[in-house]
Design a protein around this motif. Structure first.
Motif, PDB file in Angstrom:
ATOM      1  N   ALA A  91       0.701  -1.069   0.069  1.00 29.20           N
ATOM      2  CA  ALA A  91       0.048  -0.032   0.043  1.00 29.20           C
ATOM      3  C   ALA A  91       0.797   1.277  -0.034  1.00 29.20           C
ATOM      4  N   GLN A  92       1.858   1.196   1.002  1.00 30.53           N
ATOM      5  CA  GLN A  92       2.717   2.442   0.709  1.00 30.53           C
ATOM      6  C   GLN A  92       3.551   2.545  -0.698  1.00 30.53           C
ATOM      7  N   PHE A  93       3.758   1.532  -1.177  1.00 26.48           N
ATOM      8  CA  PHE A  93       4.587   1.662  -2.403  1.00 26.48           C
ATOM      9  C   PHE A  93       3.729   2.167  -3.522  1.00 26.48           C
ATOM     10  N   ILE A  94       2.648   1.777  -3.644  1.00 28.43           N
ATOM     11  CA  ILE A  94       1.659   2.026  -4.568  1.00 28.43           C
ATOM     12  C   ILE A  94       1.313   3.693  -4.184  1.00 28.43           C
ATOM     13  N   ALA A  95       1.025   4.184  -2.968  1.00 27.51           N
ATOM     14  CA  ALA A  95       0.687   5.214  -2.791  1.00 27.51           C
ATOM     15  C   ALA A  95       1.888   6.418  -3.140  1.00 27.51           C
ATOM     16  N   VAL A  96       3.187   6.225  -2.733  1.00 28.98           N
ATOM     17  CA  VAL A  96       4.056   6.860  -3.002  1.00 28.98           C
ATOM     18  C   VAL A  96       4.360   7.134  -4.370  1.00 28.98           C
ATOM     19  N   THR A  97       4.206   6.065  -5.295  1.00 29.08           N
ATOM     20  CA  THR A  97       4.689   6.044  -6.582  1.00 29.08           C
ATOM     21  C   THR A  97       3.665   6.577  -7.428  1.00 29.08           C
ATOM     22  N   THR A  98       2.153   6.685  -6.694  1.00 32.00           N
ATOM     23  CA  THR A  98       1.163   6.995  -7.542  1.00 32.00           C
ATOM     24  C   THR A  98       1.097   8.652  -7.309  1.00 32.00           C
ATOM     25  N   PHE A  99       1.159   8.947  -5.960  1.00 37.16           N
ATOM     26  CA  PHE A  99       0.620  10.257  -5.375  1.00 37.16           C
ATOM     27  C   PHE A  99       1.863  11.101  -5.151  1.00 37.16           C
ATOM     28  N   GLY A 100       2.918  10.658  -4.804  1.00 37.06           N
ATOM     29  CA  GLY A 100       4.317  11.242  -4.364  1.00 37.06           C
ATOM     30  C   GLY A 100       5.166  11.853  -5.269  1.00 37.06           C
ATOM     31  N   SER A 101       6.093  12.657  -4.780  1.00 35.34           N
ATOM     32  CA  SER A 101       6.985  13.375  -5.678  1.00 35.34           C
ATOM     33  C   SER A 101       7.725  12.392  -6.527  1.00 35.34           C
ATOM     34  N   THR A 102       8.392  12.823  -7.561  1.00 38.07           N
ATOM     35  CA  THR A 102       9.248  12.000  -8.413  1.00 38.07           C
ATOM     36  C   THR A 102      10.415  11.320  -7.690  1.00 38.07           C
ATOM     37  N   ALA A 103      11.154  12.411  -6.622  1.00 40.96           N
ATOM     38  CA  ALA A 103      12.106  11.815  -5.842  1.00 40.96           C
ATOM     39  C   ALA A 103      11.483  10.850  -4.941  1.00 40.96           C
ATOM     40  N   ALA A 104      10.657  11.028  -4.390  1.00 41.84           N
ATOM     41  CA  ALA A 104      10.024  10.011  -3.387  1.00 41.84           C
ATOM     42  C   ALA A 104       9.813   8.632  -4.098  1.00 41.84           C
ATOM     43  N   ALA A 105       9.246   8.836  -5.186  1.00 38.88           N
ATOM     44  CA  ALA A 105       8.766   7.442  -5.981  1.00 38.88           C
ATOM     45  C   ALA A 105       9.964   6.868  -6.505  1.00 38.88           C
ATOM     46  N   GLU A 106      11.001   7.586  -6.760  1.00 38.27           N
ATOM     47  CA  GLU A 106      12.407   6.814  -7.145  1.00 38.27           C
ATOM     48  C   GLU A 106      13.217   6.422  -6.245  1.00 38.27           C
ATOM     49  N   ARG A 107      13.181   6.812  -4.854  1.00 35.44           N
ATOM     50  CA  ARG A 107      13.383   6.245  -3.658  1.00 35.44           C
ATOM     51  C   ARG A 107      12.782   4.950  -3.401  1.00 35.44           C
ATOM     52  N   ALA A 108      11.586   5.073  -3.392  1.00 32.22           N
ATOM     53  CA  ALA A 108      10.741   3.652  -3.106  1.00 32.22           C
ATOM     54  C   ALA A 108      11.004   2.625  -4.217  1.00 32.22           C
ATOM     55  N   ILE A 109      11.320   3.015  -5.390  1.00 29.38           N
ATOM     56  CA  ILE A 109      11.667   2.082  -6.615  1.00 29.38           C
ATOM     57  C   ILE A 109      13.136   1.470  -6.108  1.00 29.38           C
ATOM     58  N   ALA A 110      13.812   2.473  -6.004  1.00 33.74           N
ATOM     59  CA  ALA A 110      15.214   2.025  -5.474  1.00 33.74           C
ATOM     60  C   ALA A 110      15.315   0.917  -4.354  1.00 33.74           C
ATOM     61  N   HIS A 111      14.694   1.324  -3.378  1.00 32.52           N
ATOM     62  CA  HIS A 111      14.407   0.412  -2.198  1.00 32.52           C
ATOM     63  C   HIS A 111      14.185  -0.825  -2.567  1.00 32.52           C
ATOM     64  N   VAL A 112      12.999  -1.081  -3.445  1.00 33.70           N
ATOM     65  CA  VAL A 112      12.702  -2.132  -3.666  1.00 33.70           C
ATOM     66  C   VAL A 112      13.390  -3.168  -4.472  1.00 33.70           C
ATOM     67  N   ARG A 113      14.093  -2.306  -5.496  1.00 28.86           N
ATOM     68  CA  ARG A 113      15.268  -3.094  -6.224  1.00 28.86           C
ATOM     69  C   ARG A 113      16.293  -3.650  -5.478  1.00 28.86           C
ATOM     70  N   ALA A 114      16.682  -3.072  -4.284  1.00 32.91           N
ATOM     71  CA  ALA A 114      17.815  -3.459  -3.487  1.00 32.91           C
ATOM     72  C   ALA A 114      17.394  -4.530  -2.720  1.00 32.91           C
ATOM     73  N   ILE A 115      15.984  -4.385  -2.301  1.00 35.71           N
ATOM     74  CA  ILE A 115      15.594  -5.830  -1.389  1.00 35.71           C
ATOM     75  C   ILE A 115      15.488  -6.871  -2.406  1.00 35.71           C
ATOM     76  N   HIS A 116      15.022  -6.786  -3.785  1.00 35.37           N
ATOM     77  CA  HIS A 116      14.823  -7.697  -4.646  1.00 35.37           C
ATOM     78  C   HIS A 116      16.219  -8.336  -4.795  1.00 35.37           C
ATOM     79  N   ASP A 117      17.368  -7.383  -4.699  1.00 36.15           N
ATOM     80  CA  ASP A 117      18.536  -8.059  -5.087  1.00 36.15           C
ATOM     81  C   ASP A 117      19.053  -9.403  -4.138  1.00 36.15           C
ATOM     82  N   ARG A 118      18.155  -9.355  -2.953  1.00 36.03           N
ATOM     83  CA  ARG A 118      18.478 -10.325  -2.035  1.00 36.03           C
ATOM     84  C   ARG A 118      17.811 -11.690  -2.129  1.00 36.03           C
ATOM     85  N   VAL A 119      16.584 -11.558  -3.093  1.00 37.68           N
ATOM     86  CA  VAL A 119      15.844 -12.532  -3.158  1.00 37.68           C
ATOM     87  C   VAL A 119      16.011 -13.181  -4.558  1.00 37.68           C
TER      88      VAL A 119
END
Length: 277
Positions: A91-119
């Motif tokens: 829910a938080q990821f969808i909210a930030v990437t939909t409604f948030g600033s470009t910078a906040a959305a890009e930070r959220a995406i980078a965070h998810v990609r970093a988590i995926h690096d370990r999966v």
């Protein structure tokens, strides 16, 4: 209405705690277009709490039919106790990437990609999987988008035009692509074609049943459990027929009517609680 205000405020606070909406900053600086424009149908679809809750649970049920997506959950999460945290993160990821600033959305995406690096790891048959696999990222995205839109059409606005539905699918593709997905569908027709192509690769087995049982189990909090149980029943009912068959979780016709009536009432109550002013 003044008498009902404390009850409304209490319900709204509980709902916001459930998804952690008070933990994220959705402000946009002047002139910042964000990843998704306010004119996009995504703002309406992703802004409806009840439909997103039902659609989010349904999306998880759909996603786990893919062996790679299931393995990531099985091997790298405490899925029996992680249901609410997973829903909150989504829910938080969808909210930030939909409604948030470009910078906040890009930070959220980078965070998810970093988590995926370990999966990453191997399926029971030895086939390797990786959460950053573009094809797997596309599957996860399409399952979410289709589920969110299905829930919105059923429980919020069944009159949303076909043009608006296609624009929604096209507009949110940017998030999937920033995560690394490729060949992302951009219309309802392309989503249907994509599902038809993927269905032979999907599976419903004992591991799917175990994860689904954990996802749909009632919680300990009585009020929260009642709401989540109804949302979960609506999420199962929302599944495409072929996916419900793979889960072996198809409500009876009478049960289906009761679920939709109950979920519709719950959705209206949620909107009442979250309505401002």
């Amino acid at each position: 209405m003044a008498i009902a205000s404390p009850m409304r405020d209490a319900m709204a606070a509980r709902l916001r705690r459930l998804v952690g909406s008070g933990e994220i900053d959705l402000t946009r600086p002047s002139g910042d277009p964000g990843l998704i424009a306010p004119t996009s149908p995504a703002w309406a679809v992703h802004g409806d709490f009840a439909a997103m809750m039902i659609g989010g649970i349904s999306a998880l049920l759909l996603q786990m039919l893919h062996p790679g997506a299931l393995a990531g959950v099985w091997d790298h999460s405490d899925f029996r106790h992680d249901r609410l945290r997973r829903l909150r993160r989504t829910a938080q990821f969808i909210a930030v990437t939909t409604f948030g600033s470009t910078a906040a959305a890009e930070r959220a995406i980078a965070h998810v990609r970093a988590i995926h690096d370990r999966v990453h790891g191997a399926l029971p048959d030895g086939t390797p999987y990786d959460a950053n696999d573009p094809a797997l990222l596309t599957w996860v995205h399409v399952a979410e988008v289709d589920s969110f839109l299905r829930a919105y059409l059923r429980y919020r606005d069944p009159t949303l035009s076909a043009v608006a539905q296609d624009r929604y699918v096209a507009d949110v593709a940017i998030v999937a692509e920033r995560l690394g997905a490729r060949d992302v569908p951009r219309s309802r027709a392309e989503v249907a074609t994509y599902f038809a192509r993927l269905r032979p690769h999907l599976r419903g087995d004992h591991r799917v049943r175990a994860v689904a049982d954990a996802l749909l189990a009632p919680g300990e909090d009585a009020v929260q459990a009642a709401g989540l149980s109804l949302a979960s029943a609506a999420a199962v009912d929302l599944l495409p027929d072929w996916a419900a068959a793979m889960h072996d979780r198809r409500p009876s016709p009478l049960g289906r009517r009761a679920i939709r009536a109950g979920a519709g009432g719950m959705s209206r109550m949620v909107r009442w609680a979250l309505r401002r002013g």
